[in-house]
Design an enzyme around this catalytic site. Structure first.
Site, mmCIF file in Angstrom:
data_model
loop_
_atom_site.group_PDB
_atom_site.id
_atom_site.type_symbol
_atom_site.label_atom_id
_atom_site.label_comp_id
_atom_site.label_asym_id
_atom_site.label_seq_id
_atom_site.Cartn_x
_atom_site.Cartn_y
_atom_site.Cartn_z
ATOM 1 N N CYS A 158 0.829 -1.213 0.000
ATOM 2 C CA CYS A 158 0.000 0.000 0.000
ATOM 3 C C CYS A 158 0.861 1.260 0.000
ATOM 4 C CB CYS A 158 -0.926 -0.012 1.208
ATOM 5 S SG CYS A 158 -1.767 1.544 1.472
ATOM 6 N N HIS A 210 -27.104 21.172 -2.041
ATOM 7 C CA HIS A 210 -27.221 21.622 -3.423
ATOM 8 C C HIS A 210 -26.265 22.775 -3.694
ATOM 9 C CE1 HIS A 210 -29.219 22.170 -7.246
ATOM 10 N NE2 HIS A 210 -29.327 23.478 -6.994
ATOM 11 N N LYS A 234 0.085 5.223 -6.032
ATOM 12 C CA LYS A 234 -0.900 5.208 -7.126
ATOM 13 C C LYS A 234 -1.780 6.452 -7.092
ATOM 14 C CE LYS A 234 -4.735 4.113 -6.415
ATOM 15 N NZ LYS A 234 -5.263 2.763 -6.220
ATOM 16 N N GLU A 276 -6.775 1.592 -13.481
ATOM 17 C CA GLU A 276 -6.170 2.779 -12.863
ATOM 18 C C GLU A 276 -4.922 3.225 -13.638
ATOM 19 O OE1 GLU A 276 -7.735 2.178 -8.290
ATOM 20 O OE2 GLU A 276 -5.685 1.633 -8.725
ATOM 21 N N CYS A 327 -1.536 1.622 -3.107
ATOM 22 C CA CYS A 327 -2.537 2.682 -2.937
ATOM 23 C C CYS A 327 -1.958 4.094 -2.913
ATOM 24 C CB CYS A 327 -3.285 2.481 -1.627
ATOM 25 S SG CYS A 327 -3.589 0.773 -1.191
ATOM 26 N N GLU A 360 -26.016 14.699 -4.141
ATOM 27 C CA GLU A 360 -27.436 14.887 -3.829
ATOM 28 C C GLU A 360 -28.328 13.966 -4.661
ATOM 29 O OE1 GLU A 360 -29.358 18.661 -5.021
ATOM 30 O OE2 GLU A 360 -27.563 19.118 -6.153
ATOM 31 N N TYR A 375 -8.772 -3.591 -11.133
ATOM 32 C CA TYR A 375 -8.436 -2.319 -10.498
ATOM 33 C C TYR A 375 -7.157 -1.709 -11.098
ATOM 34 C CZ TYR A 375 -11.402 -3.098 -6.300
ATOM 35 O OH TYR A 375 -12.426 -3.275 -5.413
#
Ligand code: NDP
Length: 452
Positions: free
Chosen positions: A43, A435, A51, A181, A48, A440, A177
């Site tokens: 990681c 908003h 990346k 990516e 992660c 939303e 993944y």
């Protein structure tokens, strides 16, 4: 005198191993952790974190292009790979230092060498032997490259983070993944990218509308995305490579990157000789408390091949330490684990895909919204967002949320709490929107669509 040198010997100082070590030490255990590569594991070093830093860089080209619509005149933009990589390396070195201090401050002994298991209570490190009451295997996973002729010319994500130069033409093989990516990263940084996936539609396991939306956006951005396509042979060609494809066509590139899955990193550790059962993929077989077939040997994270995600490994590490060193049996709930693919735009999801929900519940209600994000009304960027909500008709519970669009990971993380709490569609509807946001949409979708 203590019967063993340590109460716990952890093999692997990745995310899961480090968390387990620290929690065990906080409960008074005498802990050692052995690591032969890098503190923080995949990681922090080749996963992660670097990346995501590369993803930020690759998004910058789009931001520069968007700027004109907002009145900004930006001159010639130039990208320098070496600057990016050296800045990234500096940050990773800083994180390695943090991991070291976290372990040291917890009183954990760090042994920066390869450790192997001699017997369930004995660990060998170089010429030293240590005895331990418990062993935790947290050795992670390693990229799998299929046995294609010429595969030695391919790189994996491990090497992609340290290339001397940015390849101008890249072939990415695999539609999970990492493939998705890195296709986005290289494309955003200015490379010409071809991504190959051997099946009809990549990102298998995610909701079909989300997979289609990611594919549509990648194609729209200019990535040459080829489904039902695979490499049969790779040849070296000058400074680059030539890939011969299953339709007999060829593709020339400066680099070919394989992102065709990762396998548990368990070979040569002495596990089987110690009586630890591995499955056909080499994963340590464990029960819900991460206990292996040998009662004092536990395993967590990618090497158990449950869900290969850092936060899952961390949760498993903590649960193990609580169970064994705090007499507080803890196991992980693998339902509703949110996930994000940091594609361009990102895909994030929690809960079931439409296909899975239909199978589990029979009757479901599906809501979907596809729109141009407000920002792109001025930026002029041709990019759409897609959001989808799946409800179990009988209970009214929202059982799946899927989003492809800016900040999908940030948005789904928040909603994942509601899903984990069993929120109903009625409760979503009763929630007032913020908003204007994209998020939303999840509380304003009213029109059901017919399930596919
Ligand atoms: P994935 O399992 O996600 O994807 C592997 C891809 O390669 C799939 O598309 C698969 O196809 C394809 N494939 C498998 N074998 C072959 C083959 N022999 N020839 C051609 N294609 C093949 O693995 P990744 O390597 O992308 O990532 C490993 C793991 O790391 C992921 O499962 C994920 O858990 C984790 N990860 C998480 C990230 C995140 O959270 N953002 C980022 C990166 C990794 P098929 O559909 O047939 O399986």
């Amino acid at each position: 005198m203590a019967k063993y040198d340590f109460d716990l010997f952890v093999i692997g100082a990745g995310s899961g191993g480090v968390r387990a070590s620290r929690v065990a030490a906080s409960h008074g255990a005498r802990v050692a952790v052995a690591e032969d590569r890098y503190l923080g594991g995949t990681c922090v070093n080749v996963g992660c974190i670097p990346k995501k830093l590369l993803v930020y860089s690759s998004e910058t080209s789009g931001d520069c292009a968007d700027a004109a619509g907002f009145g900004w005149r930006i001159g010639n933009v130039e990208f320098d790979w070496r600057t990016l990589i050296s800045n990234k390396d500096r940050e990773i070195a800083r994180l390695n230092g943090i991991y070291r201090r976290l372990l040291e401050n917890s009183g954990v002994r760090i042994i920066e060498q390869r450790a192997t298991i001699v017997d369930p209570h004995t660990i060998s490190v170089g010429s030293d032997r240590y005895t331990t009451e418990y062993v935790l295997v947290a050795t992670g996973s390693w990229p799998t490259v299929p046995a294609v002729p010429g595969a030695e010319h391919a790189i994996t994500s491990n090497e992609a983070f340290h290339l001397e130069q940015m390849p101008e033409r890249v072939i990415v093989v695999g539609g999970g993944y990492i493939g998705v990516e890195f296709a986005g990263i290289f494309h955003g940084l200015g490379a010409s990218v071809t991504q190959l996936y051997h099946g009809p539609l990549f990102l298998r396991g995610f909701d079909h509308d989300a997979r289609r939306a990611v594919a549509d956006e990648m194609i729209r951005h200019g990535i040459d995305l080829r489904m039902n396509c695979d490499v049969v042979r790779i040849e070296q060609l000058g400074g680059g490579i030539r890939a011969i494809l299953n339709d007999d066509s060829t593709l020339d590139a400066d680099a070919i990157m394989y992102a065709t899955g990762r396998h548990p990193h368990t070979s040569g550790l002495g596990l089987e000789d110690a009586g630890v059962k591995l499955d056909a993929a080499g994963a340590v077989m464990v029960d819900r408390y991460s206990q292996s077939s040998v009662p004092n040997i536990y395993a967590i994270g990618d090497c158990t091949n449950r869900i290969m995600l850092t936060p899952v490994a961390i949760a498993e590490g903590r649960a193990f330490a609580e169970t064994v060193f705090n007499r507080n049996p803890m196991s992980i709930d693998y339902e509703n684990v949110p996930a994000c693919v940091f594609s361009h735009p990102p895909l994030a999801a929690v809960g079931l895909s439409e296909e899975q929900a239909l199978k589990r519940y029979g009757a479901i209600d599906v809501y979907r919204s596809s729109f141009k994000p407000l920002k792109h009304t001025l930026s002029g960027r041709e990019e759409r967002a897609m959001m989808k909500l799946i409800v179990d008709s009988a209970s009214d519970r929202v059982v799946g949320l899927h989003m492809v669009g800016p900040e999908a990971g940030e948005i789904i993380q928040g909603f994942a709490v509601a899903i984990k709490c069993g929120a109903t569609k009625r409760q979503f509807d009763a929630t007032i929107a913020i908003h204007p946001t994209a998020a939303e949409e999840f509380v304003t979708m009213r029109e059901k669509i017919s399930p596919a």
